[in-house]
Scaffold this motif. Structure first.
Motif, PDB file in Angstrom:
ATOM      1  N   GLY A   5      26.107  97.654  -3.016  1.00  0.00           N
ATOM      2  CA  GLY A   5      27.752  97.940  -2.663  1.00  0.00           C
ATOM      3  C   GLY A   5      28.305  96.851  -1.870  1.00  0.00           C
ATOM      4  N   VAL A   6      27.388  95.580  -1.611  1.00  0.00           N
ATOM      5  CA  VAL A   6      27.975  94.515  -0.966  1.00  0.00           C
ATOM      6  C   VAL A   6      28.961  93.585  -1.986  1.00  0.00           C
ATOM      7  N   ALA A   7      30.099  93.418  -1.638  1.00  0.00           N
ATOM      8  CA  ALA A   7      30.982  92.693  -2.494  1.00  0.00           C
ATOM      9  C   ALA A   7      30.580  91.247  -2.665  1.00  0.00           C
ATOM     10  N   ALA A   8      30.851  90.771  -3.886  1.00  0.00           N
ATOM     11  CA  ALA A   8      30.625  89.268  -4.318  1.00  0.00           C
ATOM     12  C   ALA A   8      30.880  88.236  -3.130  1.00  0.00           C
ATOM     13  N   GLN A   9      31.915  88.543  -2.091  1.00  0.00           N
ATOM     14  CA  GLN A   9      32.520  87.441  -1.476  1.00  0.00           C
ATOM     15  C   GLN A   9      32.054  88.003   0.055  1.00  0.00           C
ATOM     16  N   GLU A  10      31.215  88.977   0.064  1.00  0.00           N
ATOM     17  CA  GLU A  10      30.793  89.488   1.408  1.00  0.00           C
ATOM     18  C   GLU A  10      29.151  88.888   1.672  1.00  0.00           C
ATOM     19  N   CYS A  11      28.892  88.662   2.912  1.00  0.00           N
ATOM     20  CA  CYS A  11      27.562  88.176   3.369  1.00  0.00           C
ATOM     21  C   CYS A  11      26.755  89.390   3.708  1.00  0.00           C
ATOM     22  N   VAL A  12      25.461  89.181   3.394  1.00  0.00           N
ATOM     23  CA  VAL A  12      24.545  90.213   3.660  1.00  0.00           C
ATOM     24  C   VAL A  12      24.070  90.102   5.227  1.00  0.00           C
ATOM     25  N   ASN A  13      24.164  91.403   6.000  1.00  0.00           N
ATOM     26  CA  ASN A  13      23.793  91.120   7.344  1.00  0.00           C
ATOM     27  C   ASN A  13      22.447  91.476   7.593  1.00  0.00           C
ATOM     28  N   PHE A  14      21.417  90.466   7.304  1.00  0.00           N
ATOM     29  CA  PHE A  14      19.997  90.546   7.212  1.00  0.00           C
ATOM     30  C   PHE A  14      19.542  90.882   8.758  1.00  0.00           C
ATOM     31  N   PRO A  15      18.831  91.740   9.173  1.00  0.00           N
ATOM     32  CA  PRO A  15      18.301  92.284  10.540  1.00  0.00           C
ATOM     33  C   PRO A  15      17.287  91.087  10.724  1.00  0.00           C
ATOM     34  N   PRO A  16      17.141  90.921  12.046  1.00  0.00           N
ATOM     35  CA  PRO A  16      16.216  89.874  12.837  1.00  0.00           C
ATOM     36  C   PRO A  16      14.970  90.108  12.218  1.00  0.00           C
ATOM     37  N   PHE A  17      14.395  91.385  12.048  1.00  0.00           N
ATOM     38  CA  PHE A  17      13.052  91.565  11.796  1.00  0.00           C
ATOM     39  C   PHE A  17      12.754  91.307  10.215  1.00  0.00           C
ATOM     40  N   ILE A  18      13.781  90.753   9.473  1.00  0.00           N
ATOM     41  CA  ILE A  18      13.415  90.442   8.144  1.00  0.00           C
ATOM     42  C   ILE A  18      13.458  88.841   7.840  1.00  0.00           C
ATOM     43  N   GLY A  47      29.119  98.301  12.458  1.00  0.00           N
ATOM     44  CA  GLY A  47      29.380  96.952  11.677  1.00  0.00           C
ATOM     45  C   GLY A  47      30.851  96.777  11.455  1.00  0.00           C
ATOM     46  N   ALA A  48      31.779  97.815  11.846  1.00  0.00           N
ATOM     47  CA  ALA A  48      33.261  97.550  11.352  1.00  0.00           C
ATOM     48  C   ALA A  48      33.858  98.120  12.778  1.00  0.00           C
ATOM     49  N   GLU A  49      33.277  97.610  13.913  1.00  0.00           N
ATOM     50  CA  GLU A  49      33.962  98.291  15.307  1.00  0.00           C
ATOM     51  C   GLU A  49      35.293  98.193  15.448  1.00  0.00           C
ATOM     52  N   GLN A  50      36.041  96.769  14.986  1.00  0.00           N
ATOM     53  CA  GLN A  50      37.245  96.327  15.016  1.00  0.00           C
ATOM     54  C   GLN A  50      38.147  97.543  14.478  1.00  0.00           C
ATOM     55  N   TYR A  51      37.706  98.243  13.401  1.00  0.00           N
ATOM     56  CA  TYR A  51      38.442  99.366  12.651  1.00  0.00           C
ATOM     57  C   TYR A  51      38.346 100.696  13.354  1.00  0.00           C
ATOM     58  N   TYR A  52      37.407 100.798  14.398  1.00  0.00           N
ATOM     59  CA  TYR A  52      37.208 102.083  14.789  1.00  0.00           C
ATOM     60  C   TYR A  52      38.218 102.662  15.733  1.00  0.00           C
ATOM     61  N   THR A  53      38.785 103.816  15.596  1.00  0.00           N
ATOM     62  CA  THR A  53      39.873 104.546  16.101  1.00  0.00           C
ATOM     63  C   THR A  53      39.835 105.946  16.143  1.00  0.00           C
ATOM     64  N   THR A  54      40.276 106.513  17.146  1.00  0.00           N
ATOM     65  CA  THR A  54      40.299 108.062  17.025  1.00  0.00           C
ATOM     66  C   THR A  54      41.966 108.520  16.929  1.00  0.00           C
ATOM     67  N   ALA A  55      42.732 107.723  16.513  1.00  0.00           N
ATOM     68  CA  ALA A  55      44.333 107.894  16.568  1.00  0.00           C
ATOM     69  C   ALA A  55      44.331 108.990  15.476  1.00  0.00           C
ATOM     70  N   LYS A  83      24.313  97.047  11.000  1.00  0.00           N
ATOM     71  CA  LYS A  83      25.318  96.543  11.128  1.00  0.00           C
ATOM     72  C   LYS A  83      26.325  97.071  10.084  1.00  0.00           C
ATOM     73  N   GLY A  84      26.241  98.363   9.552  1.00  0.00           N
ATOM     74  CA  GLY A  84      27.429  98.774   8.612  1.00  0.00           C
ATOM     75  C   GLY A  84      26.809  98.642   7.181  1.00  0.00           C
ATOM     76  N   GLN A  85      25.473  98.013   7.017  1.00  0.00           N
ATOM     77  CA  GLN A  85      25.128  98.043   5.500  1.00  0.00           C
ATOM     78  C   GLN A  85      23.954  98.496   5.530  1.00  0.00           C
ATOM     79  N   TYR A  86      23.700  99.464   4.508  1.00  0.00           N
ATOM     80  CA  TYR A  86      22.690 100.183   4.067  1.00  0.00           C
ATOM     81  C   TYR A  86      21.479  99.354   3.534  1.00  0.00           C
ATOM     82  N   PHE A  87      20.113  99.674   3.610  1.00  0.00           N
ATOM     83  CA  PHE A  87      19.175  98.860   3.224  1.00  0.00           C
ATOM     84  C   PHE A  87      18.258  99.720   2.504  1.00  0.00           C
ATOM     85  N   GLU A  88      17.233  99.384   1.680  1.00  0.00           N
ATOM     86  CA  GLU A  88      16.041  99.915   1.076  1.00  0.00           C
ATOM     87  C   GLU A  88      15.247  98.657   1.043  1.00  0.00           C
ATOM     88  N   LEU A  89      13.929  99.250   1.847  1.00  0.00           N
ATOM     89  CA  LEU A  89      12.968  97.940   1.998  1.00  0.00           C
ATOM     90  C   LEU A  89      11.540  98.580   1.092  1.00  0.00           C
TER      91      LEU A  89
END
Length: 366
Positions: A333-346, A140-148, A310-316
């Motif tokens: 823990g989703v901040a007020a300005q952030e969107c929830v990454n709803f899964p396609p099966f929901i 969910g945050a692949e652009q920040y993934y690094t091994t450096a 996608k990087g967000q933890y859900f409890e159903l």
């Protein structure tokens, strides 16, 4: 002297543990706490010649065994140091004993438990007061993934490496999932939000006042097959308590027979803050406290599926009683300005964030 809290800071590759650890030390030191930190033992071993990717099975096993022995020894030694120091001491472990199981074949792990004369349950449930899992940037945050920032990391920054990192992330979550105070910290567009969640969770373990926050909650329908999830059954009973407080007991059962009883107390200290404490209790105390069940509330019975999308933890939660036609999805823990990454099966039926009608405490009302 109060019991010294020992907290595991874990997560998948490139989850931000190193940065979080620095912030934790700074924050709680400023509040007058003595913060002891246990370094990540596998990194020490890798830098000292251990090869966890070796095909030499005997070498691999002896290396993992030595890693575990060093992990447990460091924890025990630092606990004695913290006890000698006195009050307002905490221990933060950069990974814990159960992390090792995510990198071993189950049969080898079972052999390791036998050789060390311990069990998975003992290592998971009896050594740590809380386990905070930071989700890997690979999910969910692949652009920040690094091994450096970690030359010892073997999960490289390519598609194959990202897939391995996601797999390891889920394996570590699964390894710790039965711990009574296991929290999964989402990825965020703003990394500081992730760090604040870590600080908030540790503050809660220490019994410090916390701002009252509404988690995102939705009435949903399941429209497709759910991918890998951790499934459990929850029986929740509310107890009689003083006004302004809420006390509940939760019996949670996982596949394989693992059962954990947790007593949770929430007490408002102002209109905007509360103190929340949790502790694991034995079966005898659980049965005894049932005598104090709130006569105006019914027992909540629900089935829970926990997963990362996608990087967000859900409890159903699928409710069985006192209602049986209700399915609630929650993400923490989703901040007020952030969107929830709803899964396609929901399918989202209704946003019930902050709607007191759907608080478990009120659903239980007779």
């Amino acid at each position: 002297m109060e019991k010294i809290k020992k907290i595991v800071l874990t997560g998948g590759p490139c989850a931000g543990k190193t940065t979080a650890l620095v912030k934790v030390i700074e924050h709680f030191s400023n509040l007058g706490w003595k913060v002891f930190t246990i370094p990540e033992v596998p990194t020490i071993f890798t830098q000292s010649g251990m090869d966890y990717l070796t095909t030499n099975k005997e070498f691999f096993y002896e290396g993992e065994k030595a890693t575990m022995e060093m992990q447990l020894s460091l924890e025990d030694k630092f606990m004695k140091m913290a006890e000698a120091y006195g009050d307002k001491s905490i221990i933060i472990c950069d990974r814990g004993a159960l992390d090792i199981s995510a990198y071993m074949d189950p049969s080898l792990w079972a052999q390791l438990m036998d050789d060390l004369g311990t069990t998975t349950a003992q290592l998971r449930d009896e050594r740590y007061d809380a386990v905070l899992h930071l989700v890997s940037a690979a999910d969910g945050a692949e652009q920040y993934y690094t091994t450096a920032n970690n030359s010892s990391r073997v999960e490289k920054n390519d598609e194959a490496g990202l897939a391995i990192a996601r797999m390891l992330d889920k394996k570590v979550i699964t390894a710790w999932s039965s711990h009574p105070h296991h929290r999964v910290i989402n990825n965020h567009d703003d990394f500081d939000t992730k760090l604040r969640r870590v600080i908030k969770e540790i503050s809660g373990v220490l019994g410090l006042p916390q701002p009252i926050e509404e988690e995102r909650k939705y009435i949903v329908e399941l429209t497709g097959e759910m991918p890998e999830s951790i499934d459990s059954e929850i029986v929740q009973t509310y107890l009689v308590t003083e006004p302004g407080s809420e006390v509940r007991m939760r019996k949670r059962s996982w596949q394989g027979g693992k059962v954990v009883n947790v007593l949770t107390t929430k007490k408002k200290i102002s209109a905007t803050s509360q103190i929340e404490t949790e502790r694991q209790i034995g079966n005898n105390l659980y049965e005894s406290l049932l005598q104090q069940a709130d006569p105006y509330r019914q027992t909540i019975h629900k089935m829970r599926s926990s997963f990362v999308w996608k990087g967000q933890y859900f409890e159903l939660d699928r409710f069985v009683a006192p209602v049986n036609n209700l399915m609630i999805l929650e993400t923490k823990g989703v901040a007020a300005q952030e969107c929830v990454n709803f899964p396609p099966f929901i399918k989202v039926v209704k946003d019930i964030t902050g709607d007191t009608q759907y608080y478990n405490y009120n659903i239980a009302l007779k």
